[in-house]
Write a protein that holds these residues in place. Structure first.
Motif, mmCIF file in Angstrom:
data_model
loop_
_atom_site.group_PDB
_atom_site.id
_atom_site.type_symbol
_atom_site.label_atom_id
_atom_site.label_comp_id
_atom_site.label_asym_id
_atom_site.label_seq_id
_atom_site.Cartn_x
_atom_site.Cartn_y
_atom_site.Cartn_z
ATOM 1 N N HIS A 1 60.379 9.899 -12.624
ATOM 2 C CA HIS A 1 59.539 10.057 -11.429
ATOM 3 C C HIS A 1 58.746 8.791 -11.095
ATOM 4 C CE1 HIS A 1 60.600 14.277 -11.674
ATOM 5 N NE2 HIS A 1 60.132 14.332 -12.904
ATOM 6 N N GLU A 2 59.373 7.629 -11.331
ATOM 7 C CA GLU A 2 58.726 6.377 -10.951
ATOM 8 C C GLU A 2 58.824 6.188 -9.444
ATOM 9 O OE1 GLU A 2 60.230 3.084 -13.111
ATOM 10 O OE2 GLU A 2 59.742 3.910 -15.085
ATOM 11 N N ARG A 3 57.725 5.672 -8.843
ATOM 12 C CA ARG A 3 57.678 5.507 -7.400
ATOM 13 C C ARG A 3 58.435 4.240 -6.986
ATOM 14 N NH1 ARG A 3 53.945 3.337 -3.592
ATOM 15 N NH2 ARG A 3 52.736 2.477 -5.348
ATOM 16 N N ILE A 4 59.271 4.370 -5.956
ATOM 17 C CA ILE A 4 59.995 3.219 -5.415
ATOM 18 C C ILE A 4 59.220 2.688 -4.221
ATOM 19 C CG2 ILE A 4 62.131 2.404 -4.359
ATOM 20 C CD1 ILE A 4 63.660 4.427 -5.909
ATOM 21 N N THR A 5 58.649 1.496 -4.363
ATOM 22 C CA THR A 5 57.876 0.880 -3.294
ATOM 23 C C THR A 5 58.808 0.181 -2.304
ATOM 24 O OG1 THR A 5 57.640 -1.192 -4.513
ATOM 25 C CG2 THR A 5 55.977 0.513 -4.898
ATOM 26 N N VAL A 6 58.219 -0.266 -1.185
ATOM 27 C CA VAL A 6 58.996 -1.003 -0.184
ATOM 28 C C VAL A 6 59.566 -2.270 -0.790
ATOM 29 C CG1 VAL A 6 58.861 -2.233 2.019
ATOM 30 C CG2 VAL A 6 57.656 -0.055 1.735
ATOM 31 N N GLN A 7 58.765 -2.959 -1.605
ATOM 32 C CA GLN A 7 59.234 -4.184 -2.258
ATOM 33 C C GLN A 7 60.452 -3.921 -3.130
ATOM 34 O OE1 GLN A 7 56.431 -7.039 -4.280
ATOM 35 N NE2 GLN A 7 57.512 -6.339 -6.117
ATOM 36 N N LYS A 8 60.382 -2.840 -3.912
ATOM 37 C CA LYS A 8 61.508 -2.506 -4.785
ATOM 38 C C LYS A 8 62.726 -2.086 -3.968
ATOM 39 C CE LYS A 8 58.733 -1.247 -8.800
ATOM 40 N NZ LYS A 8 58.353 -0.204 -9.775
ATOM 41 N N LEU A 9 62.487 -1.394 -2.867
ATOM 42 C CA LEU A 9 63.601 -1.000 -2.014
ATOM 43 C C LEU A 9 64.299 -2.225 -1.422
ATOM 44 C CD1 LEU A 9 65.130 1.382 -0.793
ATOM 45 C CD2 LEU A 9 63.509 1.360 1.120
ATOM 46 N N LEU B 1 57.989 -5.297 -25.401
ATOM 47 C CA LEU B 1 58.084 -5.474 -23.956
ATOM 48 C C LEU B 1 58.597 -4.202 -23.289
ATOM 49 C CD1 LEU B 1 59.816 -8.991 -23.881
ATOM 50 C CD2 LEU B 1 57.370 -8.514 -23.695
ATOM 51 N N PRO B 2 58.178 -3.931 -22.043
ATOM 52 C CA PRO B 2 58.714 -2.781 -21.304
ATOM 53 C C PRO B 2 60.201 -2.944 -21.041
ATOM 54 C CG PRO B 2 56.716 -3.646 -20.258
ATOM 55 C CD PRO B 2 57.131 -4.648 -21.289
ATOM 56 N N ALA B 3 60.889 -1.819 -20.821
ATOM 57 C CA ALA B 3 62.336 -1.851 -20.601
ATOM 58 C C ALA B 3 62.706 -2.680 -19.382
ATOM 59 C CB ALA B 3 62.867 -0.425 -20.444
ATOM 60 N N THR B 4 61.871 -2.631 -18.306
ATOM 61 C CA THR B 4 62.189 -3.415 -17.109
ATOM 62 C C THR B 4 62.081 -4.907 -17.384
ATOM 63 O OG1 THR B 4 59.882 -3.041 -16.441
ATOM 64 C CG2 THR B 4 61.573 -1.669 -15.412
ATOM 65 N N THR B 5 61.117 -5.314 -18.212
ATOM 66 C CA THR B 5 60.983 -6.720 -18.570
ATOM 67 C C THR B 5 62.173 -7.175 -19.401
ATOM 68 O OG1 THR B 5 58.577 -6.477 -18.598
ATOM 69 C CG2 THR B 5 59.487 -8.429 -19.668
ATOM 70 N N VAL B 6 62.586 -6.325 -20.340
ATOM 71 C CA VAL B 6 63.753 -6.650 -21.158
ATOM 72 C C VAL B 6 64.986 -6.809 -20.276
ATOM 73 C CG1 VAL B 6 65.307 -5.781 -22.947
ATOM 74 C CG2 VAL B 6 62.845 -5.514 -23.218
ATOM 75 N N SER B 7 65.172 -5.909 -19.332
ATOM 76 C CA SER B 7 66.385 -5.931 -18.519
ATOM 77 C C SER B 7 66.416 -7.098 -17.545
ATOM 78 C CB SER B 7 66.551 -4.607 -17.757
ATOM 79 O OG SER B 7 65.487 -4.411 -16.852
ATOM 80 N N SER C 1 68.123 0.341 -13.897
ATOM 81 C CA SER C 1 66.972 0.864 -14.620
ATOM 82 C C SER C 1 65.958 1.482 -13.665
ATOM 83 C CB SER C 1 66.297 -0.254 -15.428
ATOM 84 O OG SER C 1 67.155 -0.759 -16.426
ATOM 85 N N LEU C 2 65.741 0.833 -12.519
ATOM 86 C CA LEU C 2 64.812 1.364 -11.520
ATOM 87 C C LEU C 2 65.277 2.716 -11.003
ATOM 88 C CD1 LEU C 2 62.475 1.097 -9.397
ATOM 89 C CD2 LEU C 2 64.170 0.043 -7.910
ATOM 90 N N LEU C 3 66.555 2.806 -10.658
ATOM 91 C CA LEU C 3 67.082 4.053 -10.113
ATOM 92 C C LEU C 3 67.021 5.178 -11.144
ATOM 93 C CD1 LEU C 3 70.158 2.632 -8.144
ATOM 94 C CD2 LEU C 3 67.919 3.269 -7.251
ATOM 95 N N LEU C 4 67.309 4.849 -12.401
ATOM 96 C CA LEU C 4 67.204 5.855 -13.459
ATOM 97 C C LEU C 4 65.757 6.309 -13.646
ATOM 98 C CD1 LEU C 4 69.616 4.374 -16.166
ATOM 99 C CD2 LEU C 4 70.026 6.367 -14.716
ATOM 100 N N GLY C 5 64.833 5.345 -13.581
ATOM 101 C CA GLY C 5 63.424 5.697 -13.707
ATOM 102 C C GLY C 5 62.954 6.593 -12.576
ATOM 103 N N ALA C 6 63.451 6.315 -11.355
ATOM 104 C CA ALA C 6 63.070 7.144 -10.212
ATOM 105 C C ALA C 6 63.644 8.551 -10.339
ATOM 106 C CB ALA C 6 63.554 6.487 -8.919
ATOM 107 N N LEU C 7 64.858 8.660 -10.887
ATOM 108 C CA LEU C 7 65.508 9.970 -10.988
ATOM 109 C C LEU C 7 64.938 10.821 -12.116
ATOM 110 C CD1 LEU C 7 69.261 9.040 -10.385
ATOM 111 C CD2 LEU C 7 67.810 10.443 -8.910
ATOM 112 N N PHE C 8 64.699 10.201 -13.270
ATOM 113 C CA PHE C 8 64.371 10.986 -14.464
ATOM 114 C C PHE C 8 62.929 10.824 -14.939
ATOM 115 C CE2 PHE C 8 68.973 10.074 -14.710
ATOM 116 C CZ PHE C 8 69.444 11.377 -14.660
#
Length: 323
Positions: A141-149, A268-274, A132-139
């Motif tokens: 434009h969600e920012r990938i932080t160091v923590q998420k990386l 709930l947000p999609a990330t919370t659901v997932s 979900s994170l990678l899809l959000g970053a690709l489509f």
């Protein structure tokens, strides 16, 4: 057992940590409870589908049976509740969601069980928040932080450990292929969560699911009918326990779980659901070991711990609440 208990506590912490949960409202509480129940059911479903896929029903036939009974039940319920008119454009969205959220995600999950263990399948599905994170970053434009990386790296490490273990001492016919198929199932459900969020806010669960399973059935029924005469479930004499497993998969894994899912997606947000999918490997592992489908090995809790910790880091942080 000690590692499994520690693993369960860690999953509980990840799910219920106050930094993770959004400010509680009446809607969000019901959303959390709904998604919690869904993922406990889905965790039990993985080893149960393993029972059915081991010679009783082929993947498409199993999905066709599930879709048929769910369609009947939801359309029957729809006659007794308030009618909702769905626009043609949104019906197209539900049609796509049905193929992703049920047909493809469940097909890849069942197919993966033909090649690997229920535990490996469930752990691979827990990578859904990473997807979900990678899809959000690709489509989006969600920012990938160091923590998420860091979370992505940890989760990939857990997946890599499963793959290397599968290559060195496989417990299934082809663990690597099975894990990859489960990841495709996770990709399908991640896209489903994204595209169906708006639909879940506007329509009731009954309306969504009656159309979801009608569209799923249209895709599955032709193949299911073709395979019908050759399925052992219908031409042999299944035991009472096998029939009970099929009933559970139809009534709980399909009807109840997919009925509850929109309630969580609505509030709930999609990330919370997932991230609630982190519970699935814990439940699946306990059930599979109890059912003697699998045995305990140290790579399983370590892999699951890495995947769950990675998913937690990916989804931890401020999120926009739904009201």
């Amino acid at each position: 057992p000690t590692l499994l208990r520690s693993f369960s506590r860690f999953s509980y912490f990840c799910t219920f940590n106050p930094n993770f949960i959004l400010p509680m409202t009446k809607n969000s509480i019901s959303g959390h409870l709904s998604i919690l129940a869904v993922n406990v059911i889905f965790g039990l479903t993985v080893p149960f589908m393993k029972v059915l896929s081991d010679g009783w029903l082929e993947p498409v036939s199993l999905l066709a049976v599930r879709a048929f009974f769910a369609m009947l039940i939801f359309w029957l319920i729809s006659f007794f509740v308030r009618k909702e008119k769905v626009s043609g454009r949104e019906l197209w969205t539900i049609l796509i969601g049905a193929q992703l959220g049920f047909v493809l995600s469940q097909y890849f999950t069942v197919l993966s069980l033909n090649y690997t263990s229920a535990v490996y399948t469930a752990i691979a599905l827990a990578c859904t928040p990473i997807i979900s994170l990678l899809l959000g970053a690709l489509f989006q434009h969600e920012r990938i932080t160091v923590q998420k990386l860091i979370g992505v790296v940890l989760a990939l490490g857990g997946a890599l450990l499963m793959i290397l273990k599968g290559q060195s001492a496989t417990a299934g016919a082809n663990d690597v292929l099975g894990i990859c198929l489960a990841l495709l199932g996770g990709l399908s459900i991640a896209i489903y969560y994204i595209i169906m969020g708006g639909i879940s806010e506007r329509y009731s669960a009954t309306t969504q699911m009656k159309w979801t399973f009608l569209f799923s059935g249209i895709a599955l029924f032709p193949i299911g009918l073709y395979q019908f005469p050759s399925q052992a479930m219908y031409i042999d004499s299944p035991s009472t326990s096998v029939i009970g497993v099929l009933a559970f998969v139809i009534l709980f894994s399909t009807v109840l779980a997919f009925f509850l899912l929109p309630f969580g997606m609505k509030s709930l947000p999609a990330t919370t659901v997932s991230i609630y999918m982190n519970l699935q490997p814990v439940v699946a592992a306990a059930a599979a070991i109890f059912m003697k489908q699998d045995h305990f090995s140290f790579d399983k809790p370590i892999s699951a711990l890495l995947v769950i910790l990675g998913a937690y880091l990916v989804t931890r942080g401020p999120q926009k609440p739904k009201t």
